[in-house]
Design a protein around this motif. Structure first.
Motif, mmCIF file in Angstrom:
data_model
loop_
_atom_site.group_PDB
_atom_site.id
_atom_site.type_symbol
_atom_site.label_atom_id
_atom_site.label_comp_id
_atom_site.label_asym_id
_atom_site.label_seq_id
_atom_site.Cartn_x
_atom_site.Cartn_y
_atom_site.Cartn_z
ATOM 1 N N GLN A 64 0.852 -1.185 0.000
ATOM 2 C CA GLN A 64 0.000 0.000 0.000
ATOM 3 C C GLN A 64 0.889 1.236 0.000
ATOM 4 N N ALA A 108 1.510 5.309 0.270
ATOM 5 C CA ALA A 108 0.888 6.428 0.976
ATOM 6 C C ALA A 108 0.147 7.310 -0.018
ATOM 7 N N LYS A 128 1.029 13.316 -2.133
ATOM 8 C CA LYS A 128 1.052 14.722 -1.727
ATOM 9 C C LYS A 128 2.156 15.375 -2.540
ATOM 10 N N GLN A 173 7.818 10.924 -3.869
ATOM 11 C CA GLN A 173 7.388 9.535 -3.846
ATOM 12 C C GLN A 173 8.524 8.625 -4.164
#
Length: 81
Positions: A71, A73, A76, A81
């Motif tokens: 998973q 995050a 943003k 990333q």
């Protein structure tokens, strides 16, 4: 008991038999969700350890291992990333 997700790895000598191995796994109680015959991979679920043991005994199965989900995050813009 809830079922667990597993990945079946087909040995290199039996990759052309991946679909047959998936069908044999189904007849032994494994629930196949996805088959990738090009690489000899079968993904699915098993209700218990006896199903895993049966699948492990199928000719051409190199390994059966628990699958793990990943998973990421939420994205943003301020966080790389």
């Amino acid at each position: 008991m809830s079922s667990l997700r597993y990945s079946i790895v087909v040995d290199s000598g039996h990759i052309p038999d991946t679909s047959r191995i998936a069908n044999t796994a189904v007849s032994n109680g494994f629930v196949v969700e996805n088959v990738v015959p090009e690489i000899g991979a079968i993904f699915g679920r098993a209700e218990n350890d006896s199903v895993v043991a049966k699948v492990r005994g199928i000719v051409g199965v190199e390994d059966i291992r628990p699958s793990r989900d990943v998973q990421l995050a939420p994205f943003k813009e301020s966080v790389p990333q």
